[in-house]
Design an enzyme around this catalytic site. Structure first.
Site, PDB file in Angstrom:
ATOM      1  N   GLU A 123       0.223  -1.081  -0.281  1.00 11.39           N
ATOM      2  CA  GLU A 123       0.579   0.275   0.177  1.00 11.39           C
ATOM      3  C   GLU A 123       0.858   1.440  -0.220  1.00 11.39           C
ATOM      4  OE1 GLU A 123      -3.183   0.370  -0.599  1.00 11.39           O
ATOM      5  OE2 GLU A 123      -4.039  -1.682   0.080  1.00 11.39           O
ATOM      6  N   HIS A 146      -3.343   1.630   8.883  1.00 13.96           N
ATOM      7  CA  HIS A 146      -4.254   1.229   8.026  1.00 13.96           C
ATOM      8  C   HIS A 146      -4.706  -0.538   8.055  1.00 13.96           C
ATOM      9  CE1 HIS A 146      -6.442  -1.198   4.473  1.00 13.96           C
ATOM     10  NE2 HIS A 146      -5.759  -2.649   4.807  1.00 13.96           N
ATOM     11  N   HIS A 148      -7.910  -3.941   8.854  1.00 16.31           N
ATOM     12  CA  HIS A 148      -8.794  -4.829   8.328  1.00 16.31           C
ATOM     13  C   HIS A 148      -9.605  -5.118   9.654  1.00 16.31           C
ATOM     14  CE1 HIS A 148      -6.662  -6.444   5.289  1.00 16.31           C
ATOM     15  NE2 HIS A 148      -6.553  -5.214   4.874  1.00 16.31           N
ATOM     16  N   HIS A 218     -12.776  -3.173   2.460  1.00 15.75           N
ATOM     17  CA  HIS A 218     -11.408  -3.916   2.944  1.00 15.75           C
ATOM     18  C   HIS A 218     -10.870  -3.701   4.413  1.00 15.75           C
ATOM     19  CE1 HIS A 218      -6.522  -2.785   1.099  1.00 15.75           C
ATOM     20  NE2 HIS A 218      -7.038  -3.782   2.423  1.00 15.75           N
TER      21      HIS A 218
HETATM   22  O1  2HA Z   1      -0.177  -5.533   3.862  1.00 15.86           O
HETATM   23  O2  2HA Z   1      -3.398  -4.277   4.192  1.00 15.86           O
HETATM   24  O3  2HA Z   1      -4.121  -3.437   2.297  1.00 15.86           O
HETATM   25  C1  2HA Z   1      -1.609  -5.520   3.398  1.00 15.86           C
HETATM   26  C2  2HA Z   1      -3.176  -4.682   3.187  1.00 15.86           C
HETATM   27  C3  2HA Z   1      -3.309  -4.601   1.852  1.00 15.86           C
HETATM   28 ZN    ZN Z   2      -5.364  -4.004   3.392  1.00 10.14          ZN
END
Ligand code: 2HA
Ligand code: ZN
Length: 268
Positions: A123, A146, A148, A218
């Site tokens: 990313e 970032h 999930h 995502h």
């Molecule tokens: O690093 O989360 O969006 C792996 C991820 C890609």
């Molecule tokens: Zn991701």
């Protein structure tokens, strides 16, 4: 690396703590998630020498505002649970060139780093676009996280919540703290391909007005003055989403705070 630089050592410790939290939350399956911190202002002239003679890597497109900026970034494929234990094995330090279209990794010619064929997160385009925007619009924000966040991803699979307006009405209504600490709410980006320039550009744009943006189906991405601050923002809106699902799972439609109550919090 940077053994004598106490500020950078503190940032590394904070990244490791946050990586552990992301794993504990269940948001970091396999190599999910990535973190970056702009440390340009913290480096001495001697430390800048760590980039001399290292391999030059090209980037797609130029980010001229990012010239000579230095970021700590999680490496491609690294697991948050491993990063928490041995941060330096899963982080790299990247310096942009004067044109903003190439980068070098600190010490990337050392045998250990070469053997691991170290690369920044997939990313990277998103992290670079966001740091570029922050330099221009909000330079005290140095960090991008970032992850999930399961509950937030789940929300974006519900057709009623596929807009920033409907998501924020729900998230503010589920927990008073969300309006207190995230009064602008979350941004929302309809599904885009992971690692693409389109998700990079959309995220940077949305983060001009928000500290957190939800990526449909995502995950979520947040900015902060520190890694902890970015994590706290994600943790807070995820708690709102969790409360929603807990009440739904009990077979009850959640009542939520009233519009009046939300307004009262907005003026608090
Ligand atoms: O690093 O989360 O969006 C792996 C991820 C890609
Ligand atoms: Zn991701």
């Amino acid at each position: 690396m940077f053994e004598k630089n106490l500020q950078i050592q503190e940032i590394i410790a904070e990244i490791a703590d946050t990586a552990q939290c992301l794993w504990d939350k269940g948001w970091a399956e396999r190599n999910a998630g990535n973190i970056s911190v702009n440390i340009t202002e913290l480096l001495s002239a001697e430390e800048m020498g760590l980039f001399e003679g290292t391999a030059v890597e090209p980037l797609h497109g130029a980010r001229s505002t990012m010239h000579d900026q230095v970021l700590i970034v999680t490496t491609a494929g690294s697991r948050m649970r491993d990063l928490a234990k041995n941060p330096w094995d899963h982080l790299c330090v990247l310096k942009m060139n004067s044109g903003g279209n190439e980068y070098q990794l600190a010490g990337s010619n050392s045998e250990k780093r070469k053997a691991k064929s170290e690369k920044p997160t997939s990313e990277l385009p998103t992290h670079l676009s966001i740091h570029e925007m922050l330099l221009e619009k909000n330079p005290e924000l140095k960090t991008v996280v970032h992850t999930h966040a399961t509950e937030l991803i789940a929300l974006t699979h519900i057709p009623d919540f596929k807009s920033a307006d409907s998501l924020n009405r729900l998230l503010w209504g589920m927990h008073p703290e969300t309006m207190l600490f995230i009064p602008k709410g979350a941004g929302f980006i309809p599904y885009l391909l992971t690692g693409s320039m389109s998700i990079a550009e959309a995220s940077a744009k949305a983060l001009e007005d928000h500290t957190v943006v939800i990526w449909e189906k995502h995950g979520v991405i947040a900015t902060g003055t520190s890694v902890t601050e970015a994590f706290d923002t994600i943790d807070l809106i995820s708690k709102s989403a969790r409360i929603y699902f807990l009440v739904k799972q009990a077979g009850i439609e959640p009542e939520g705070l009233t519009a009046e109550q939300i307004k009262e919090l907005a003026n608090w």
